[in-house]
Every structure is written in C-alpha cells, then in structure tokens.
Write a protein that holds these residues in place. Structure first.
Motif, short mmCIF file in Angstrom:
data_model
loop_
_atom_site.label_atom_id
_atom_site.label_comp_id
_atom_site.label_asym_id
_atom_site.label_seq_id
_atom_site.Cartn_x
_atom_site.Cartn_y
_atom_site.Cartn_z
N ALA A 123 25.99 76.30 -1.64
CA ALA A 123 25.04 76.38 -0.52
C ALA A 123 23.83 75.48 -0.72
O ALA A 123 23.28 74.96 0.26
CB ALA A 123 24.60 77.82 -0.31
N LYS A 124 23.42 75.27 -1.96
CA LYS A 124 22.23 74.45 -2.20
C LYS A 124 22.45 73.00 -1.78
O LYS A 124 21.47 72.25 -1.60
CB LYS A 124 21.82 74.51 -3.67
N ARG A 125 23.72 72.59 -1.59
CA ARG A 125 24.00 71.22 -1.21
C ARG A 125 24.37 71.08 0.27
O ARG A 125 24.84 70.02 0.70
CB ARG A 125 25.09 70.63 -2.11
N VAL A 126 24.13 72.12 1.03
CA VAL A 126 24.26 72.06 2.49
C VAL A 126 22.92 72.52 3.06
O VAL A 126 22.56 73.69 2.97
CB VAL A 126 25.40 72.95 3.01
N ILE A 127 22.18 71.58 3.63
CA ILE A 127 20.82 71.85 4.09
C ILE A 127 20.69 71.56 5.58
O ILE A 127 21.05 70.48 6.04
CB ILE A 127 19.81 70.97 3.32
N GLY A 128 20.18 72.52 6.31
CA GLY A 128 19.89 72.30 7.71
C GLY A 128 18.45 71.84 7.89
O GLY A 128 17.58 72.18 7.08
N SER A 129 18.19 71.08 8.94
CA SER A 129 16.81 70.64 9.20
C SER A 129 15.91 71.82 9.51
O SER A 129 14.68 71.74 9.37
CB SER A 129 16.76 69.62 10.34
N GLY A 130 16.49 72.96 9.88
CA GLY A 130 15.74 74.21 10.02
C GLY A 130 14.49 74.09 10.88
O GLY A 130 14.51 73.52 11.97
N THR A 131 13.39 74.58 10.35
CA THR A 131 12.12 74.54 11.08
C THR A 131 11.20 73.45 10.56
O THR A 131 9.98 73.54 10.69
CB THR A 131 11.41 75.91 11.01
N ILE A 132 11.79 72.40 10.00
CA ILE A 132 10.96 71.30 9.49
C ILE A 132 10.17 70.64 10.62
O ILE A 132 9.00 70.30 10.45
CB ILE A 132 11.81 70.26 8.72
N LEU A 133 10.80 70.48 11.78
CA LEU A 133 10.11 69.87 12.92
C LEU A 133 9.16 70.86 13.58
O LEU A 133 8.04 70.49 13.97
CB LEU A 133 11.13 69.35 13.95
N ASP A 134 9.57 72.12 13.70
CA ASP A 134 8.69 73.14 14.27
C ASP A 134 7.41 73.27 13.44
O ASP A 134 6.31 73.38 13.99
CB ASP A 134 9.40 74.50 14.30
N THR A 135 7.57 73.23 12.12
CA THR A 135 6.42 73.31 11.23
C THR A 135 5.53 72.08 11.39
O THR A 135 4.30 72.19 11.39
CB THR A 135 6.90 73.45 9.77
N ALA A 136 6.14 70.91 11.55
CA ALA A 136 5.36 69.69 11.76
C ALA A 136 4.58 69.76 13.07
O ALA A 136 3.41 69.39 13.14
CB ALA A 136 6.28 68.47 11.75
N ARG A 137 5.24 70.25 14.12
CA ARG A 137 4.57 70.42 15.41
C ARG A 137 3.40 71.39 15.28
O ARG A 137 2.31 71.17 15.83
CB ARG A 137 5.56 70.95 16.45
N PHE A 138 3.64 72.47 14.57
CA PHE A 138 2.63 73.51 14.35
C PHE A 138 1.41 72.93 13.64
O PHE A 138 0.26 73.12 14.06
CB PHE A 138 3.27 74.63 13.53
N ARG A 139 1.64 72.19 12.57
CA ARG A 139 0.54 71.60 11.80
C ARG A 139 -0.21 70.55 12.63
O ARG A 139 -1.44 70.47 12.55
CB ARG A 139 1.09 70.99 10.51
#
Length: 321
Positions: A140-156
């Motif tokens: 699982a550590k080698r399957v990564i989704g973009s997740g909330t990386i963009l949501d967090t960037a928008r938030f910041r």
C-alpha cells in the motif's frame, strides 16, 4: 525500491491533467525521462513533440510517447486516465466507469514488470487508489492517491489571502475524501506558530466575523472544482502541480509531509480505506502517516467521510476478483 539513475516517470493519460503534469515536470526539471501513454496515440505523440521543442528552455530530459512495456523500469507511474467529471456530476458518480478502465490499465502496467510507485490522479481518487492497490498487488505504501493535496493547497491559499500572509507560512489541512465529505482540521490550523483564533486577534478581526469568514473559505475550498468546471470545463493546472510536488518528494527522497490518499490500518479509528491524511513521502512512497489528535467533532467528520468511501469501494468490489 531503488530509484534509478534515469528518474523515469510514465504518464498514463494525455488529457488535461496528464499533459499539464508532464508540462510541470519539464518546467521544474523533476524527471530525466518522461513517457506519455494514451489510447489516442496521436495525442501522446503530439504532446511529446511539443514538450521536446521546449528543451532549449528547460533542463535536459528524454521525452517520448510509448506503450506499457516502458513501465518496467519506471520509478513512478502516474495514472491520469479515465472519464472526466462533468458539470453537475460528483467525483463519486465516476466510480463504476473508471474502475473498469483502471483494472485494464493497472494489469498492463504490472505485466511489464513494474516495481515502482503508482500515483493516482483520476477521480474518485480515494476509491481508485484503493482499487489500484488491489489490482496491482503492490504494498500500500507504493500506491498513493493525490488525495486532498489540492484541497489543502486551496485552503492554504485562501487562508493566506484572507489574513494577508504568504501562503507558504500557512499550516492547515483538509482531511477525508477528496470530495463533498472532506473537512478542515481547524484544530491543527496555524499561521506560523499561532492558531487562527490568535492570529485573527493580531489582525483585529472580530471572533464571530472570523468564524463566519473561515466557514465560507472552507465551503469555497470544498466546492472549488464545481466552480472551475462551470467556468472552463475541467480542473487541471492545480492538480498537475500537486502531482509534480509529490513526484519531486519521491524522486528526491525528501521525507516531505503532504496530504495524500493512503491506506489506513487503524489510524484515526479507521481501517481498510484509502483517504486523505498527512503523510511523510520519500523514495519508498508513504514512509508513515501522521495521526493528528483530532477533537471528537472532527474525528466524527473523518469517520463519516471514511464511511462514504467504504460504501463506494463496495460498489466496485466485484472487480477485485
């Protein structure tokens, strides 16, 4: 996993996101070899040609269109293929059609002998990251989704704009599904080392007004994709830059903290679901998950978001056999 000397990235899907991501890789000099794969081979060839013509302005890189056999020695395979979100459609509406597409893609990638790291960008990203993990058989550590990386960037970005500070000095996170059930971890939101409540005081903002404004900021973050899709049909620049940031953290073995979608095994009182959480990313993928000590109300929101995702995972469970 050992990072190769060529720093090779394969991009599956030459649509808006895939093309913008490849462009970001070239502009930032992140990869030394970039392969573009798409069912529309002419589009993949055209993108490779176009990017190569910019080489006099960029760091040296080998860029070309190819097929799935090229994945065998790739460090990272990024999947940005699949059906796009249409106006009025939620990310979870895409789950069934994109699960079928992903099974075919992942099987072809793994047949090449691929042993690197998957990055997943296609929506619903949390569910499709889980599916990729199941289809691939990789840790699982080698399957990564973009997740909330963009949501967090928008938030910041929006918090920085509201308070009049550099967004890079805003430390705040969106957790949960990359979608309608996501939520802000207000309990772990800081500007510098000050809580938002304390920083609001330094700006002489009335606490009641600040609470109202901050809720509005979150709602704009949560609904940002809908607003962008209404105006231009799709979102791609922001997520492409987020994927490039993730790729850089992997290839440079940075141990950077990024909010991505990964498998939980009891963290946040949740298990067997891919969901957006802060994690340390290095050359092996997800080094470890940061488990915030969330107050009861935020933990409840997290568990509700996980429940939504689990229900959608069940919809595509038949594809895992």
């Amino acid at each position: 996993m050992i990072i190769t000397k060529t720093r090779k990235v394969v991009v599956v899907g030459a649509g808006f996101v895939g093309s913008s991501y490849a462009f970001s890789l070239v502009n930032q000099g992140i990869a030394e070899e970039i392969v573009i794969i798409d069912v529309n081979t002419s589009k993949a060839e055209g993108d490779a040609m176009d990017l190569n013509h910019g080489m006099p302005f960029a760091s040296p890189a080998k860029i070309y269109s190819g097929n799935y056999s090229e994945c065998h020695n790739a460090d990272v395979v990024v999947i940005a293929a699949g059906a796009n979100q249409k106006p009025g459609e939620t990310r979870l509406d895409l789950v069934e059609k994109n699960a079928k597409i992903f099974k075919e893609i992942v099987n072809k990638v793994m047949a090449s002998g691929f042993n690197g790291i998957f990055l997943i960008a296609t929506n619903p990203v949390d569910v499709l990251s889980y599916a990729t993990w199941k289809f691939s058989g990789l840790p699982a550590k080698r399957v990564i989704g973009s997740g909330t990386i963009l949501d967090t960037a928008r938030f910041r970005y929006m918090l920085g704009n509201y308070y009049g500070v550099d967004t890079r000095n805003v430390h705040a996170y969106i957790l949960g599904e990359h979608g309608d059930s996501e939520f802000p971890a207000w309990s772990h939101a800081y500007i510098g080392s000050q809580s938002l409540a304390d920083f609001s005081k330094t700006r002489n903002i009335d606490p009641v007004q600040a609470e109202k404004d901050l809720q509005g900021i979150f709602e704009n973050v949560r609904d940002a994709a809908y607003h962008i899709i209404e105006r231009k049909g799709a979102t791609y620049y922001g997520i492409a830059m987020g994927l490039a940031r993730l790729t850089k953290a992997i290839l440079n073995n940075e141990s950077s903290i990024l909010t991505i979608s990964t498998l939980l095994r009891g963290e946040y009182e949740t298990e067997d679901v891919y969901i957006g959480v802060p994690a340390i990313i290095d050359k092996h993928g997800v080094q470890s998950i940061l488990e915030f000590n969330l107050p009861p109300d935020e933990l409840e929101k997290f568990n509700k978001s996980a429940k939504v995702l689990k229900e959608n995972i069940r919809i595509i469970q038949k594809h895992f056999s």
